[in-house]
Scaffold this motif. Structure first.
Motif, mmCIF file in Angstrom:
data_model
loop_
_atom_site.group_PDB
_atom_site.id
_atom_site.type_symbol
_atom_site.label_atom_id
_atom_site.label_comp_id
_atom_site.label_asym_id
_atom_site.label_seq_id
_atom_site.Cartn_x
_atom_site.Cartn_y
_atom_site.Cartn_z
ATOM 1 N N LEU A 115 -0.781 12.844 -0.264
ATOM 2 C CA LEU A 115 -1.355 11.590 0.233
ATOM 3 C C LEU A 115 -2.776 11.510 -0.299
ATOM 4 C CD1 LEU A 115 -0.239 11.858 3.988
ATOM 5 C CD2 LEU A 115 0.916 10.590 2.163
ATOM 6 N N TRP A 116 -3.069 10.466 -1.093
ATOM 7 C CA TRP A 116 -4.415 10.347 -1.637
ATOM 8 C C TRP A 116 -4.906 8.901 -1.486
ATOM 9 C CZ3 TRP A 116 -5.064 7.589 -6.405
ATOM 10 C CH2 TRP A 116 -3.875 7.255 -7.045
ATOM 11 N N MET A 117 -6.120 8.793 -0.945
ATOM 12 C CA MET A 117 -6.719 7.498 -0.665
ATOM 13 C C MET A 117 -5.784 6.649 0.204
ATOM 14 S SD MET A 117 -8.641 6.441 -4.224
ATOM 15 C CE MET A 117 -9.865 7.529 -4.953
ATOM 16 N N VAL A 118 -5.252 7.275 1.238
ATOM 17 C CA VAL A 118 -4.313 6.621 2.144
ATOM 18 C C VAL A 118 -4.992 6.372 3.484
ATOM 19 C CG1 VAL A 118 -2.186 6.946 3.470
ATOM 20 C CG2 VAL A 118 -2.248 7.526 1.045
ATOM 21 N N THR A 119 -4.785 5.185 4.042
ATOM 22 C CA THR A 119 -5.260 4.854 5.380
ATOM 23 C C THR A 119 -4.096 5.012 6.349
ATOM 24 O OG1 THR A 119 -6.885 3.273 4.517
ATOM 25 C CG2 THR A 119 -6.286 3.084 6.840
ATOM 26 N N LEU A 120 -4.306 5.769 7.411
ATOM 27 C CA LEU A 120 -3.233 6.020 8.373
ATOM 28 C C LEU A 120 -3.806 6.284 9.752
ATOM 29 C CD1 LEU A 120 -3.620 9.268 8.616
ATOM 30 C CD2 LEU A 120 -2.008 9.377 6.747
ATOM 31 N N THR A 121 -2.921 6.379 10.717
ATOM 32 C CA THR A 121 -3.279 6.767 12.077
ATOM 33 C C THR A 121 -2.756 8.178 12.330
ATOM 34 O OG1 THR A 121 -1.239 5.888 13.024
ATOM 35 C CG2 THR A 121 -3.113 4.373 12.846
ATOM 36 N N LEU A 167 15.498 13.968 -1.229
ATOM 37 C CA LEU A 167 14.106 13.884 -1.684
ATOM 38 C C LEU A 167 13.382 15.207 -1.466
ATOM 39 C CD1 LEU A 167 12.061 11.804 -2.838
ATOM 40 C CD2 LEU A 167 11.290 11.446 -0.479
ATOM 41 N N ARG A 168 12.724 15.690 -2.545
ATOM 42 C CA ARG A 168 12.018 16.973 -2.471
ATOM 43 C C ARG A 168 10.526 16.852 -2.765
ATOM 44 N NH1 ARG A 168 15.573 21.181 -2.091
ATOM 45 N NH2 ARG A 168 17.754 20.688 -2.529
ATOM 46 N N VAL A 169 10.112 15.837 -3.527
ATOM 47 C CA VAL A 169 8.712 15.655 -3.878
ATOM 48 C C VAL A 169 8.341 14.194 -3.667
ATOM 49 C CG1 VAL A 169 6.972 15.825 -5.694
ATOM 50 C CG2 VAL A 169 8.834 17.496 -5.597
ATOM 51 N N ALA A 170 7.213 13.933 -2.997
ATOM 52 C CA ALA A 170 6.770 12.559 -2.759
ATOM 53 C C ALA A 170 5.259 12.481 -2.849
ATOM 54 C CB ALA A 170 7.244 12.059 -1.394
ATOM 55 N N SER A 171 4.769 11.324 -3.348
ATOM 56 C CA SER A 171 3.341 11.090 -3.475
ATOM 57 C C SER A 171 3.057 9.618 -3.203
ATOM 58 C CB SER A 171 2.847 11.469 -4.881
ATOM 59 O OG SER A 171 1.497 11.119 -5.059
ATOM 60 N N PHE A 172 2.072 9.349 -2.345
ATOM 61 C CA PHE A 172 1.686 7.984 -2.017
ATOM 62 C C PHE A 172 0.179 7.864 -2.154
ATOM 63 C CE2 PHE A 172 5.355 9.077 0.763
ATOM 64 C CZ PHE A 172 6.299 8.290 0.120
ATOM 65 N N GLY A 173 -0.281 6.778 -2.823
ATOM 66 C CA GLY A 173 -1.707 6.639 -3.067
ATOM 67 C C GLY A 173 -2.218 5.216 -2.953
ATOM 68 N N ILE A 190 -1.809 23.990 2.450
ATOM 69 C CA ILE A 190 -2.425 22.699 2.685
ATOM 70 C C ILE A 190 -3.741 22.624 1.916
ATOM 71 C CG2 ILE A 190 -3.598 23.508 4.779
ATOM 72 C CD1 ILE A 190 -3.299 20.660 5.884
ATOM 73 N N SER A 191 -3.977 21.484 1.267
ATOM 74 C CA SER A 191 -5.263 21.236 0.620
ATOM 75 C C SER A 191 -5.804 19.923 1.173
ATOM 76 C CB SER A 191 -5.111 21.147 -0.905
ATOM 77 O OG SER A 191 -4.251 20.083 -1.274
ATOM 78 N N PHE A 192 -7.117 19.889 1.375
ATOM 79 C CA PHE A 192 -7.735 18.736 2.027
ATOM 80 C C PHE A 192 -9.087 18.443 1.386
ATOM 81 C CE2 PHE A 192 -10.600 17.082 5.372
ATOM 82 C CZ PHE A 192 -9.932 15.899 5.659
ATOM 83 N N ARG A 193 -9.228 17.197 0.918
ATOM 84 C CA ARG A 193 -10.519 16.723 0.408
ATOM 85 C C ARG A 193 -10.891 15.511 1.231
ATOM 86 N NH1 ARG A 193 -12.159 14.653 -5.715
ATOM 87 N NH2 ARG A 193 -14.387 14.494 -5.309
ATOM 88 N N HIS A 194 -12.002 15.587 1.952
ATOM 89 C CA HIS A 194 -12.317 14.543 2.920
ATOM 90 C C HIS A 194 -12.845 13.295 2.233
ATOM 91 C CE1 HIS A 194 -16.652 15.058 2.531
ATOM 92 N NE2 HIS A 194 -16.803 14.078 3.397
ATOM 93 N N SER A 195 -12.862 12.203 2.966
ATOM 94 C CA SER A 195 -13.284 10.919 2.436
ATOM 95 C C SER A 195 -14.776 10.719 2.606
ATOM 96 C CB SER A 195 -12.529 9.783 3.141
ATOM 97 O OG SER A 195 -13.032 8.525 2.750
ATOM 98 N N SER A 196 -15.431 10.249 1.550
ATOM 99 C CA SER A 196 -16.865 9.956 1.638
ATOM 100 C C SER A 196 -17.131 8.750 2.528
ATOM 101 C CB SER A 196 -17.416 9.704 0.235
ATOM 102 O OG SER A 196 -16.765 8.594 -0.361
ATOM 103 N N MET A 228 -3.843 16.369 0.870
ATOM 104 C CA MET A 228 -4.466 15.158 1.415
ATOM 105 C C MET A 228 -5.845 14.974 0.793
ATOM 106 S SD MET A 228 -3.400 15.176 5.457
ATOM 107 C CE MET A 228 -4.336 16.661 5.819
ATOM 108 N N THR A 229 -6.054 13.822 0.176
ATOM 109 C CA THR A 229 -7.319 13.527 -0.491
ATOM 110 C C THR A 229 -7.858 12.191 0.007
ATOM 111 O OG1 THR A 229 -6.683 14.719 -2.503
ATOM 112 C CG2 THR A 229 -8.445 13.100 -2.710
ATOM 113 N N GLU A 230 -9.065 12.196 0.537
ATOM 114 C CA GLU A 230 -9.763 11.001 0.998
ATOM 115 C C GLU A 230 -8.899 10.161 1.943
ATOM 116 O OE1 GLU A 230 -12.477 8.913 -1.605
ATOM 117 O OE2 GLU A 230 -11.942 10.250 -3.238
ATOM 118 N N ILE A 231 -8.480 10.786 3.019
ATOM 119 C CA ILE A 231 -7.701 10.099 4.043
ATOM 120 C C ILE A 231 -8.633 9.277 4.921
ATOM 121 C CG2 ILE A 231 -6.131 10.399 5.983
ATOM 122 C CD1 ILE A 231 -4.955 11.149 3.268
ATOM 123 N N ARG A 232 -8.243 8.043 5.189
ATOM 124 C CA ARG A 232 -9.063 7.149 5.996
ATOM 125 C C ARG A 232 -8.314 6.730 7.255
ATOM 126 N NH1 ARG A 232 -11.506 3.003 1.389
ATOM 127 N NH2 ARG A 232 -12.154 4.596 -0.100
#
Length: 266
Positions: A170-176, A144-150, A214-220, A195-199
């Motif tokens: 990772l976009w609109m993903v809830t994690l610890t 595996l070389r490319v992965a996306s979870f949303g 790394i790119s990061f867009r925070h969650s509203s 990472m986009t809108e991580i909760r």
């Protein structure tokens, strides 16, 4: 092809026909089985590039393809997976989150050999965050070389084994934070992280010896969020994208990233 002309394509070796079929969209590749008796076994043995979800490919069809296809899995892109129904605690009224994982996705991937899987994309239909990916999604995938979870949750107790993964979204993903640590440690070749809108985490801490971008867009939904680069000696580029709400605060801190040359905030 005109009647009476030789069918030169069908005379090609099975492995060549399999390569041709694997380049088609899933629906078109499956239809080649109806061309003739010669073509019937080709698609089932060819490398599988599964594209489906939503209105394009029903979940029952996805299950049928993965259970009946005998060839190696090459790429899987299943988007718009129907979200699991939200359940509530009758006593407290709070939503119940099932961290055991979505049984449908577990059935799709848990029983298949992922040794040849190169690309994996899984995302849910709605942003309900009550659909947890099963641990089988993150089991051994050596190619595996490319992965996306949303639009999902990551299981809290996570073991990741993606030794060659280079790009992760990772976009609109809830994690610890523990789950994020498991992802980063289980991807020893990771170079690009989006990472986009991580909760679920107010302060995200990044430790990776191989990460370059790394790119990061925070969650509203998280008024104040912080991204800390604790240890990323190969990091060269960082891009911070505020959501744009007036009451939101995003903090970016770098502790150890000696090669960081470009930082942009847009």
């Amino acid at each position: 092809m005109a009647t009476g002309q030789a069918d030169l394509i069908s005379n090609l070796p099975d492995d060549v026909l399999g390569t041709i079929v694997s380049l088609l969209h899933t629906r078109d590749g499956c239809r080649t089985q109806a061309l003739s008796r010669r073509w019937r076994p080709i698609w089932r043995a060819a490398p599988l590039n599964l594209e489906g979800g939503g209105s394009r490919l029903r979940e029952q069809t996805v299950s049928g393809i993965l259970s009946g296809h005998l060839g190696p899995l090459r790429r899987i892109s299943i988007f718009m997976i129907k979200s699991l129904p939200r359940r509530y605690d009758l006593r407290t009224g709070h939503p119940i989150v099932d961290d055991t994982g979505d049984a449908r996705v577990d059935n799709w991937l848990g029983s298949r050999d992922l040794a040849h899987l190169e690309a994996l994309r899984l995302s849910y239909e709605y942003n309900t965050h009550n659909s947890t990916l099963p641990p089988s999604v993150f089991s051994s995938a050596p190619a595996l070389r490319v992965a996306s979870f949303g639009r999902c949750r990551l299981p809290p107790k996570l073991a990741v084994d993606f030794p060659l993964l280079q790009q992760l979204t990772l976009w609109m993903v809830t994690l610890t934070q523990e789950a994020l640590n498991a992802v980063l440690s289980g991807c020893p070749a990771l170079e690009i992280l989006g990472m986009t809108e991580i909760r679920g985490v107010v302060c995200l801490r990044i430790r990776s010896r191989t990460l370059r971008s790394i790119s990061f867009r925070h969650s509203s939904y998280v008024p104040s969020q912080e991204l800390v680069i604790e240890d990323a000696p190969c990091l060269e580029r960082a891009r911070l994208q505020p959501f744009g709400t007036d009451n939101s605060v995003v903090t970016f801190r770098v502790i150890h990233a000696l090669k960081l040359e470009m930082f942009s905030q847009v």
